[in-house]
Every structure is written in structure tokens, then in C-alpha cells.
Design an enzyme around this catalytic site. Structure first.
Site, PDB file in Angstrom:
ATOM      1  CB  ALA A 169      -0.584   0.082   0.986  1.00  0.00           C
ATOM      2  CB  SER A 170       1.614   4.229  -2.766  1.00  0.00           C
ATOM      3  OG  SER A 170       2.014   2.721  -3.773  1.00  0.00           O
ATOM      4  CG  MET A 171       4.168   7.759   0.326  1.00  0.00           C
ATOM      5  SD  MET A 171       5.914   8.407   0.915  1.00  0.00           S
ATOM      6  CE  MET A 171       5.460   9.290   2.467  1.00  0.00           C
TER       7      MET A 171
END
Length: 392
Positions: free
Chosen positions: A100-102
Site C-alpha cells: 500500500a503506497s504512502m
């Protein structure tokens, strides 16, 4: 402790507020961030990335729910899969293969995508499903198609989307092929780094449509967000926006084992010379010097290994031949030893690229752009498509 639905909503709203203040999130996307909690899309065991130490650490929802909840709404990237699902146990695996990307990066990409009402969007790389959920909440389920190559990841994303009350189409397949059944698209957004823009993405985007992707070269792990507008002739062109680093499309990962036969014995018959450039001149993780070198020196992979307390060796490998170069840097020494072997003088090309970049005033990343031909061939440029780079 597990947050209630109301508490999750407040946490999402607070995250949206912080991203708005940071300038990453635009007001039209704030409602989606508040309505679609990131926590709904994370598994019970996650590995948030510690930006200070550079390590991923395990956090279990069952064993430490407070830290897990706090992490779910923190502005940090979170690994959700290692080693293409072959990993077992709680400790980090070898290669992170889904995440999950920032939230900051997610917000920036949605801002730069500039998708509006009525637009159809193709997402490459479903991952947790959170990004697809944000798109579907704002644009409607029927306008969003997301492609995921990993069956287990796709299934978890579908379940998470259902829990969130959303149902965009999640397709199991290779994102490099796009999804022609839903074409043409107004927007294509990739959440995986690419080393060659697939022609299918160009063909499936309508003229005037936009492709937003983390693009880079095999020179380094660096990616830069590039926003390309598709032309009537099927080509696409646009500027680089910001430095990022994404997991790469599976078909475009660099296999470092391929270089084992490049250097059967060091230094062997390599030519020896010297350079006044330093290790710092090569640039570090998010510095444009590395990225620009990759633009100017195509089909080259490079890595720097420490060889002592104040020493390091930079390796350069040609992807087409067995040419290679190695430079031994030592702090405080006015010159460094260069070894080069094979028909291609890789270090000479790297030095030429860095010298040119410096002579241009060390232009920022945002002054560079990319034009991609309908067959996927990239043509990088500085300031304008009519000003191609002098090398590469």
C-alpha cells in the site's frame, strides 16, 4: 482496540486534512479519502517501512491492534506481500512484491491524474484495492477497471472493495497488456514502476487522454512520475513530475543474476584509467543526477557496494553486451581508479552524461520530459520535445 466505523471515518478525514495542508491532495478528492478508510484494505499482518532506518518491520493486528490502527492511517508505505506470495512467517521476506503506497504519493498521483466526472479509468496494479476504491468512490464503479497479476492479491482486493461497498471491475491478468475489453480509456494510472511503457496502454487510451506512470530506467531503482498526453498518431508526450520508487511490473524486473558472467575475474583484461568524479557526483536515492544519468546512458544497470569504511565500488553493466565498468571511490582521494571492459565504454558514457548535466546548470527533474512512440520506444528530452538529450 479496533476502531469503530465512525472512528475510522474521523481518522480518514484527519488524514485527508493533513494531505490537503501538505498540498498533495486536492479538495475534490478529500471526500473520497474520508469516506474510504485505508484500514479496510490492509491485511492483519503488515510491514510498514521505517523511513528513518530504511527497514520494514512486522505489525500484527491481533498482537498489537493500536500500532496496527495507527500505522493504517500514517503517511508511510506498507508492504503487504513478500516474494510473490511464497514468503512465510512474520519477519520480512527477500523482495517486497505488493504494498500500500504512502497516502501522500497516492494523493499526488490522483491529483496529477486529473480524472473527472464521466471519465473511464484503467488502473494497472490493484494491490490492496485502496486506490481503485478511491477512484470508484469519486467516478463510479462502472468507470473504473483495475488489473492485478497476482490471484491472491486480486481476491483480497475484491473482498476489501466489497467490505467498502464498492465494486469496480478487478481483472486478473498481466497489467502490461492493459484491458482492451474496456477501452478506450480517458485515463490510465499505473501503480507499478515501468521500464518500458507498454504499447497496449497507448493503444487503449483515447487521443487527448492521459497516462500517469512511475517510469524509469534499469540504471537504478528510481522512478519518476511522468504524465503523458496521448496524441492522434498514438504517441504520447509529457513531463516528469516528481521522484518516487515503486515495485516494478513483474515482467520488467531486473534480474541481477544475468550479470554473473560479465566479470569472470576482476579486473581481468579491463582497461585502467582515472576519474576526478566522486561517489557523491553519481547522486543518491532521490537525486536527479542518478535519474538523468539513466536517461543519457540507456541499457545500463548500476549498483554501488561498500568496500571499506571510507571506500566503495560502483559497478556498471551493459544489458545488451558483456561490457562492464567499475570505479573504486575512496573518501579524501582526488581521483578514483576506473576499470572498463567490452566494446562499450560504460564509465565514459556515465562521466559524459554527468558532465553534460552539470554544464546545463544541473536542471531539475521537472525540466525533463518523455515522448513515447506508438511502439513504446522512449525519447527523453530537456525543456521541450524538440530538444532531445544529446546522448542515449
Amino acid at each position: 482496540m479496533t476502531l469503530t466505523h465512525e472512528e475510522e471515518g474521523r481518522a480518514g478525514d484527519e488524514l485527508a486534512r493533513l494531505l490537503l495542508e501538505a498540498g498533495a491532495l486536492t479538495p475534490e478528492w478529500a471526500g473520497a479519502f474520508g469516506a474510504v478508510p485505508r484500514a479496510l484494505f490492509l491485511p492483519d499482518l503488515i510491514w510498514p517501512y521505517d523511513m528513518t532506518t530504511g527497514r520494514s518491520v512486522p505489525v500484527s493486528r491481533g498482537e498489537d491492534p493500536e500500532t496496527w490502527e495507527r500505522t493504517a492511517y500514517a503517511d508511510v508505505p506498507v508492504v503487504t506481500q513478500w516474494d510473490d506470495g511464497e514468503h512465510e512467517g512474520t519477519e520480512p521476506g527477500t523482495v517486497a512484491t505488493s504494498s500500500a503506497s504512502m497516502p501522500y504519493v497516492v494523493a499526488v498521483m490522483l491529483r496529477d491524474l486529473a480524472a473527472g466526472a464521466g471519465m473511464r479509468v484503467l488502473e494497472i496494479g490493484t494491490g490492496t484495492g485502496w486506490n481503485a476504491a478511491l477512484l470508484a468512490h469519486r467516478l463510479g464503479d462502472a468507470n473504473v477497471v483495475s488489473v492485478e497479476i497476482d490471484p491472491a492479491v486480486a481476491e483480497r482486493a475484491r473482498a476489501a472493495l466489497k467490505r467498502a461497498g464498492l465494486s469496480p471491475e478487478v481483472v486478473l491478468g498481466d497489467g502490461a497488456a492493459g484491458w482492451p475489453e474496456g477501452a478506450p480509456y480517458d485515463r490510465v494510472i499505473a501503480t507499478a514502476g515501468v521500464r518500458a511503457l507498454p504499447p497496449s496502454w497507448l493503444a487503449q487510451t483515447r487521443p487527448g487522454g492521459v497516462i500517469l506512470a512511475p517510469w524509469g530506467t534499469h540504471y537504478s531503482d528510481q522512478d519518476a512520475l511522468v504524465r503523458l498526453t496521448v496524441a492522434e498518431d498514438g504517441s504520447a508526450s509529457g513531463t516528469f513530475r516528481s521522484m518516487v520508487e515503486f515495485m516494478k511490473l513483474r515482467a520488467q524486473r531486473l534480474d541481477w543474476d544475468r550479470f554473473h558472467e560479465h566479470v569472470p575475474a576482476f579486473p581481468g583484461d579491463a582497461d585502467v584509467s582515472r576519474t576526478k568524479l566522486t561517489r557523491a557526483d553519481l547522486g543518491d536515492r532521490y537525486e536527479p543526477a542518478r535519474f538523468v544519468t539513466g536517461l543519457c546512458v540507456p541499457d545500463c544497470a548500476h549498483v554501488v557496494n561498500p568496500t571499506g569504511p571510507n571506500a566503495s565500488r560502483a559497478w556498471f553493466f551493459d544489458l545488451r553486451t558483456r561490457s562492464w565498468a567499475a570505479v573504486d571511490f575512496r573518501t579524501g582521494r582526488p581521483w578514483s581508479t576506473v576499470h572498463q571492459s567490452g566494446p562499450r565504454r560504460l564509465w565514459d558514457e556515465v562521466e559524459q552524461a554527468l558532465t553534460w548535466w552539470s554544464s546545463q546548470g544541473s536542471p531539475a527533474l521537472t525540466r525533463f520530459g518523455l515522448t513515447v512512440a506508438p511502439d513504446g520506444t522512449p525519447h527523453p528530452w530537456l525543456d521541450h520535445p524538440d530538444h532531445p538529450l544529446p546522448f542515449g
